[in-house]
Write a protein that holds these residues in place. Structure first.
Motif, PDB file in Angstrom:
ATOM      1  N   ILE A 153      43.972  67.588 -95.585  1.00  0.00           N
ATOM      2  CA  ILE A 153      45.389  66.908 -94.688  1.00  0.00           C
ATOM      3  C   ILE A 153      46.235  67.762 -94.075  1.00  0.00           C
ATOM      4  O   ILE A 153      47.080  67.600 -95.165  1.00  0.00           O
ATOM      5  N   LYS A 154      46.413  67.912 -93.136  1.00  0.00           N
ATOM      6  CA  LYS A 154      47.636  68.278 -92.674  1.00  0.00           C
ATOM      7  C   LYS A 154      48.952  67.505 -93.096  1.00  0.00           C
ATOM      8  O   LYS A 154      48.965  66.227 -92.801  1.00  0.00           O
TER       9      LYS A 154
ATOM     10  N   ASP B  33      50.489  64.678 -91.118  1.00  0.00           N
ATOM     11  CA  ASP B  33      50.088  63.294 -91.370  1.00  0.00           C
ATOM     12  C   ASP B  33      49.431  62.686 -92.022  1.00  0.00           C
ATOM     13  O   ASP B  33      48.953  61.176 -92.793  1.00  0.00           O
TER      14      ASP B  33
ATOM     15  N   GLU C 293      50.665  59.087 -91.927  1.00  0.00           N
ATOM     16  CA  GLU C 293      49.965  57.979 -91.244  1.00  0.00           C
ATOM     17  C   GLU C 293      48.439  57.816 -92.237  1.00  0.00           C
ATOM     18  O   GLU C 293      47.199  56.824 -92.207  1.00  0.00           O
ATOM     19  N   THR C 294      47.836  58.567 -93.102  1.00  0.00           N
ATOM     20  CA  THR C 294      46.634  58.660 -93.862  1.00  0.00           C
ATOM     21  C   THR C 294      46.698  57.893 -94.599  1.00  0.00           C
ATOM     22  O   THR C 294      47.287  58.240 -95.643  1.00  0.00           O
TER      23      THR C 294
END
Lengths: 624, 700, 66
Positions: free
Chosen positions: C41-42, C45, C48-49
């Motif tokens: 996961i970057k 993000d 929001e993840t």
């Protein structure tokens, strides 16, 4: 300071102003200052004091009145009497005859150019006739170094209303609907610019900046200088409103170093605004913070280009960079930035005060559905060159070139023929007589091969050589180019070379085509606006004065008699009376002749300076 | 969840999908479409000055020419790289260049390729040199972006534009790295001296260095902030993760740590505000100084001095002594430097003495009148000053030789419990521990204990990998890490290189590599460095082999001198678990849970046990785990269960020295007779030692 | 309802984002890699993840050491 206090200052200032019997509005724009208007003021002060009139007569040093050709200028209010070309000796008469005895000094009035009758009222002078003042709305009325004068005229009330009652989006909508387009020359719809900046701020959460471009590098253009010298607060108020609209808290004015008077007045205005809590934290007791920093240029025309300006502001060399990502997204320090010209900012408070419809009704076109659909509002022009009435004018968009040059400008002096008018400075083009009825607006001018630019308008008579003119602008741009990209740096060098060749009579048939070809390459391949518009002077003069170029190349002559290698000065033996005036004035002593004998010019020594022709009272010197 | 959408563009009829903001040039190159450039290089940011890379784009509404090197793709446009318009203007640009630089090879070649022979005008700026400067700005950008010196730049504008160093002089900021020379496309730059290091392939090394510098420029601020605060950024992190040594490693954090966090130093004491490299050209530049610091004690009391530091270890060491005063940290740092003392040894040593003082094993009388309590900064400094002054007090004389000698002295004097003394004095092999709490990381216990030189984190630093990331759960995993990392990390010392550029900054895409902890992109830098310098052809495994050879030779030397055995890899219990009740109580929940999760007790059983019982059981459990770790590590390293490098392993590494091989064999035979060639761990039913084979090395 | 973080089982909190989880675990170190069920996961993000129940979360600290 809150609204109530603002109101109080306004009323008190007005009251104080009204308490004087009369007010003397002396122009202290740079041109009149160069004509010693400061010492005029000193003399006035002394003379009034001598006669104990200080409490009755108020001296108001104002900014530029516009009619620079006739300076120094003084307007006596409330009568509206317009005095021009004053010097110190006239002061005594004005005070004695006019102020004390009620008889205005007729000899100091402006005289009608053809009827020669003296004109008493400013409003009756043709120069001022077709003008409409928006950016210059306080022309000749206020002292730029007194913030209370600006407040007296209602200043900063609009800013207060905006900060306390309007939403940022509303402000942007109003500006967009007004149709105002960038007055610096780009002509980009200001509201659209502010809107994209606000979008970028919302998307990234980055803090934006506002910048006022006061670099005004075009030779012959002094509109921005005059606005700052006359009414710096109008720009400050505009910046406050703009900053509020996009959410900025810091603003910059990038002002060129060569404007010391404007700089001084701006510094003073900013300090006075800060002292009155109109800049700084919680402006006018709202919860909006905003302050302005002045940054001085260092003598580079290219720093008028927005990305180069921002680089310079950041302490880097003034070099432009690609604008594929707009400055409204990544500008100063890579943050969203709104950069607008001085005149644009000066218009902003008026638009918010009077509403978008009022503004949109001035000018041309229809901006209801399309912000690019017209040119609304007015434009300030510095009208210079071979025109009778040089000075600063503000006219509604859509007025024709003919009206500006003839009705306002008074036509060409010495009854010479009109040849061309250059608009937009070195980035603009020359338009010929056939285009005189063109309406002055963004699109008409650029369609014709010129552009609006920042307001320089140079009129040229028949003695102007278009090849020389093109070379003048190309050489200017060549020295000012930052030199980063090939087409601008090498293209300008190439054009300069070729034009020099042509004006020396060494041009070839292929040269015009090469100029046109390189011109197009520069237009599409250059990195910034400087390079992209650099070829305009050449391309427009080729379009409208091609025969002149061809005369230089094919016939090796200069029709305007300017290109020295191509002209010969000859004394007409039938007209020469042997008065020896020319021989005595010749700087190289190349004219021989006995008194009362026909004189001869030695062509080998003649440097074509034209002095003999100028001094000859018998029109005996011909230029071939 | 936001997924980055790819954008499809068409270039010369071919489609390609790219990430947002990819340049047209990148996209074109990725599908083998060639676009000419002059001022472009992958090593620096695009400049779009030469304008040769122009292409025609069509966004559906209108067409225009843009420079492909820096045009960011954000919409699905159509691109033509060779349309008539593009060709026409590219030709004119080349013609202009040829007019100015008629003999520069790359321009001549490109112009000829486009059919241009003689320019249609003569340029007054014509420069006939073959190695003329073509104002591409690559040298300027490389020096600014990849070397971070900005030693040269453009001067003047328009036709006068030229490249020079400040005011046309040779300025000291120029390090002579020759990067500008190597990136210049026309050989316009020259060095007046040869590189005295005589590298085999300078370009190979240079590219690695430029890449690293670029990372520092772009990423350091959002990574470890080496240039701003250096290694001191670790203080607050260690405290956060309960790894900061406090009161002789008894605890892992403290409420007052914020007083000595990196920002305190940055804001109040590090006055230079500029990165300060150990050598000119280092872009990590993590050294810091505090200028004009007024000393409060000692022979230079009252003087304003420059303090070089503080590094993390120094700050951690002060926390270890229970002192959280930043001004003490600086004074302590200064005087250690002045007296030639290592801040680690000094602070870990003093922490031990302070704990002994707390237990009454040491007291004022025994310490030459010093009130050596935790937190007593005056006493700490006085101790150092007296030591440096050659004070003849017995304690001070012994303490000047470190913890090991003090332990022996205390035991000889009969002061205090021998076990407590051995377990609390944080030294192994006679070297004081460096400032990390290893109690909960078995891997790091091995990292400190199974070293050649003693518990210095130079060899391995596995705490996070083990404790937090849980990436090496089994003994095999730990042994593998205790093979790779010590071998890799000692390679730096062998080559005289700083290790910080390996992992104190990381490439942006490191997360996406297979083994991010090894930072493979940066290991490659060192491969390039060595090959570039020597002309060799080593790879990553080759570097490890170089280290392994040196490491095993040193271990053999240790054996020859009577050490280098399992017993010598002993570590004090303070580094393994709670020695005292206070320590157990400070982490009660964690330890009680471990009894349930790892030792197989029930909750009720745990609740019934006394603290002393729990400490004892935990002690046995953890000691056994350490022994099992040693088993796995020795096996992986090719050593006997007693820790002796086997002749078979040595031969594998390429050693053939008969004297050394026979010495090792002799020692192994002696161990065999004494029964020392068997595993040290006690294995349960479902556990295995590394191998069941006796004398397993004979099969290698 | 549970998730694993670096092999350890902990309570799953509804609508917890990666940023929230890092706060809960006191993982303040900046140089980290987060993978959920093996997928990277970057960093941009993280806010929001949302982490779903039964997820296998790896928070790898790439810490350099002194």
């Amino acid at each position: 300071m809150n609204l109530k206090q603002l109101e109080t200052i306004k009323q008190q200032s007005q009251k104080k102003f009204d308490s004087y019997k009369a007010s003397l509005h002396v122009c202290t724009g740079t041109a009149c200052v160069a004509n010693h208007s400061f010492s005029l003021i000193e003399t006035l002060k002394k003379e009034l004091k001598k006669r104990d009139l200080e409490k009755e007569i108020l001296i108001v040093p104002t900014g530029c009145n516009g009619f620079c050709e006739q300076g120094p200028i003084m307007v006596v209010q409330p009568d509206g009497i317009f005095y021009q070309k004053l010097n110190e000796k006239d002061i005594g008469d004005i005070i004695e005859q006019h102020l004390i005895n009620g008889k205005p000094v007729k000899r100091l009035f402006y005289k009608h150019p053809t009827k020669k009758t003296p004109i008493e009222q400013m409003k009756d002078i043709p120069f001022f006739g077709k003008q409409q003042l928006l950016a210059m709305r306080h022309r000749g009325q206020i002292d730029p170094e007194q913030i209370n004068d600006y407040i007296r005229m209602g200043g900063y009330q609009t800013a207060y209303n905006v900060l306390s009652k309007k939403k940022a989006e509303e402000v942007i909508q109003t500006v967009t609907k007004s149709g105002i387009r960038g007055r610096g020359g780009g002509g980009f719809p200001t509201g659209l610019k502010w809107n994209s900046c606000r979008d970028a701020v919302k998307k990234t959460g980055n803090i934006p900046y506002v910048i006022c471009n006061a670099d005004e590098g075009d030779p012959g253009c002094f509109a921005d200088r005059s606005i700052i010298e006359a009414d710096p607060h109008s720009v400050i108020e505009g910046l406050i409103i703009g900053a509020y609209a996009i959410g900025a808290h810091e603003g910059f004015v990038y002002i060129r170093k060569e404007y010391p008077l404007a700089l001084k007045r701006l510094q003073k205005a900013i300090q006075q605004a800060r002292d009155q809590n109109i800049l700084g934290k919680n402006i006018l007791e709202t919860n909006f913070d905003f302050d302005i920093t002045i940054h001085r240029g260092a003598g580079a025309f290219v720093c008028g280009e927005s990305t180069a300006l921002m680089a310079s502001l950041e302490g880097k060399p003034g070099e432009p960079h690609a604008k594929y990502v707009h400055s409204t997204e990544q500008g100063y320090k890579n943050m969203p930035t709104v950069l607008n010209n001085v005149e644009t900012w000066a218009n902003v408070p008026l638009i918010l005060q009077k509403g978008s419809d009022w503004f949109a009704n001035i000018g041309t076109g229809d901006v209801t559905d399309n912000a690019w659909g017209g040119s609304t509002g007015t434009k300030v022009f510095s009208l210079v060159g071979d025109v009778r009435n040089t000075g600063l004018v503000e006219v509604p968009m859509g007025i024709t070139l003919r009206e500006i040059i003839y009705d306002i400008g008074g036509g060409i002096p010495k009854d010479k023929k009109f040849k061309g008018v250059q608009t937009g400075g070195p980035s603009g083009g020359v338009l010929p007589e056939s285009k005189l009825d063109l309406p002055v607006d963004f699109d008409s001018l650029s369609d014709a091969g010129s552009m609006m630019g920042s307001g320089g308008m140079v009129v040229m008579d028949e003695d102007t050589c278009m090849v020389q003119l093109a070379k003048y602008f190309i050489d200017f741009l060549k020295e000012e180019s930052c030199g980063k990209c090939t087409p601008c740096r090498e293209g300008l060098t190439a054009m300069s070379e070729i034009l020099a060749k042509i004006s020396e009579g060494k041009g070839t048939d292929e040269d015009i085509a090469l100029l046109e070809e390189y011109g197009e390459t520069m237009k599409v391949a250059s990195l910034c606006g400087l390079g992209q518009t650099a070829a305009n002077p050449v391309l427009s003069t080729i379009t409208y004065f091609r025969d002149e170029y061809e005369a230089h190349i094919k016939d090796k002559t200069c029709p305007a008699g300017q290109c020295k290698p191509l002209v010969t000065y000859i004394i007409d033996p039938e007209k020469c009376t042997g008065c020896t005036l020319c021989a005595r004035n010749c700087p190289t002593n190349c004219i021989t002749g006995e008194a009362k004998q026909v004189h001869r010019i030695n062509q080998d020594e003649c440097i074509k300076c034209g002095t003999c022709k100028t001094v000859c009272n018998f029109d005996a010197v011909e230029v071939n | 969840m936001t997924e980055e959408q790819k954008i499809t563009v068409t270039i010369d009829g071919k489609e390609v999908s790219v990430d947002k903001d990819t340049t047209i040039l990148s996209a074109a190159n990725s599908i083998d479409i060639f676009i000419p450039t002059l001022c472009h290089s992958e090593l620096v940011e695009p400049y779009s000055a030469c304008r040769l890379c122009l292409v025609e784009i069509d966004n559906g509404r209108k067409k225009r020419l843009v420079t492909s090197c820096n045009y960011p793709i954000r919409k699905p446009i159509t691109v033509k790289t060779k349309s008539e318009r593009v060709k026409k203007h590219r030709k004119n640009i080349l013609e202009m260049m040829l007019a100015r630089w008629p003999n520069v090879k790359i321009i001549k070649d490109m112009a000829a390729f486009h059919g241009i022979k003689t320019p249609r005008y003569t340029s007054p700026l014509q420069d006939p040199q073959e190695n003329a400067c073509v104002l591409c700005g690559l040298c300027v950008r490389a020096c600014e972006e990849d070397i971070w010196e900005s030693a040269l730049n453009f001067a003047n504008r328009g036709p006068e534009r030229e490249v020079m160093m400040g005011y046309g002089e040779n300025i000291p900021q120029c390090e002579g790295c020759e990067t500008c020379m190597s990136i210049c496309p026309t050989h316009a730059i020259d060095m007046d001296k040869e590189d005295p290091n005589n590298p085999f392939d300078a370009d190979l090394m240079r590219k690695a260095g430029m890449k690293l510098t670029r990372e520092m420029v772009l990423l350091d601020d959002s990574q470890c902030r080496m240039r701003k605060v250096g290694t001191a950024h670790l203080t607050e992190i260690m405290d956060e993760y309960d790894l900061l040594p406090v009161q002789n490693y008894r605890f892992g954090s403290h409420t007052e740590t914020k007083n000595i966090a990196s920002d305190v130093f940055l804001k109040n004491y590090l006055t230079q505000g500029k990165p300060d490299g150990c050598w000119q050209g280092c872009t990590m530049a993590c050294a810091k100084t505090a200028d004009a610091f007024t000393l409060k004690t000692g022979p230079y009391k009252g003087d304003q001095v420059v303090v070089d530091g503080p590094e993390y270890e120094t700050v951690g060491g002060c926390a270890n002594m229970g002192i959280f005063d930043p001004e003490f940290v600086l004074e302590f740092n200064f005087y250690c430097d002045t007296y030639g003392l290592d801040t680690i040894s000094t602070s870990t040593g003093m922490s031990f003495y302070m704990e002994m003082f707390e237990y009454g094993i040491l007291n004022k009388e025994r310490c030459g009148g010093l009130d050596l309590q935790f937190g007593n900064s005056d006493a700490a400094l006085t101790f150092m000053h007296r030591m440096a002054a050659g004070d003849k007090d017995e304690f001070i004389q012994v303490a000047s030789k470190g913890i090991r000698r003090v332990k022996d002295w205390l035991i000889k004097k009969g002061w205090g419990d021998k076990q407590i003394i051995e377990d609390c004095g944080m030294e192994s092999k006679g070297l004081e521990y460096s400032e990390y709490v290893t109690k909960e990381s078995l891997a790091q216990q091995g990292g400190y204990g199974m070293t050649l030189k003693g518990p210095q984190h130079d060899e391995a630093w596995l705490i996070f990998m083990d404790m937090v990331n849980n990436q090496i759960p089994t003994f095999q995993d730990k042994a593998e890490a205790l093979h790779y990392f010590p071998m890799w990390r000692t390679w730096f010392g062998l080559n005289g290189l700083c290790k910080l550029p390996w992992n104190d900054v990381e490439p942006e895409n490191n997360a996406e590599t297979d083994e991010p902890a090894k930072v493979p992109g940066h290991v490659q830098n060192y491969v390039d460095y060595q090959n570039g310098m020597t002309g060799g052809n080593v790879d990553k495994e080759g570097l490890i082999l170089q280290s392994e050879r040196a490491y095993n030779w040193q271990r053999a030397m240790n054996v020859w001198m009577g050490r280098g055995t399992r017993n010598d890899d002993w570590i004090p219990y303070r580094s393994m678990g709670p020695v005292t009740k206070k320590e157990y109580e400070s982490r009660k929940d964690r330890y009680d849970t471990q009894f349930v999760e790892q030792l197989g007790f029930t909750k009720q059983e745990v609740e019934k046990m006394s603290i002393e019982e729990k400490i004892q059981k935990l002690y046995e459990y953890r000691q056994n785990r350490y022994q099992k770790l040693m088993d796995a590590v020795y096996y992986r390293r090719g050593w006997t269960p007693n820790g002796i490098p086997t002749p078979q392993k040595m031969k594998q590494l390429g050693f053939s020295d008969k004297k050394m091989l026979s010495m090792l064999q002799k020692k192994i035979d002696q161990d065999q007779e004494k029964g020392l060639n068997s595993w040290g761990g006690i294995y349960g039913d479902d556990e295995q030692p590394p191998t069941d084979k006796d004398q397993y090395w004979l099969e290698w | 309802m549970s998730i694993t973080v670096n092999g350890k089982t902990i309570e799953h909190i509804k609508k917890e984002t990666i940023s929230d989880l890092l706060k809960r675990m006191h993982y303040t170190f900046p140089l980290i890699i987060v993978k959920i069920n093996g997928k990277l996961i970057k960093k941009k993000d993280y806010n929001e993840t949302v982490i779903l129940d039964k997820s296998e979360v790896k928070v790898i600290h790439l810490i350099s050491g002194g």
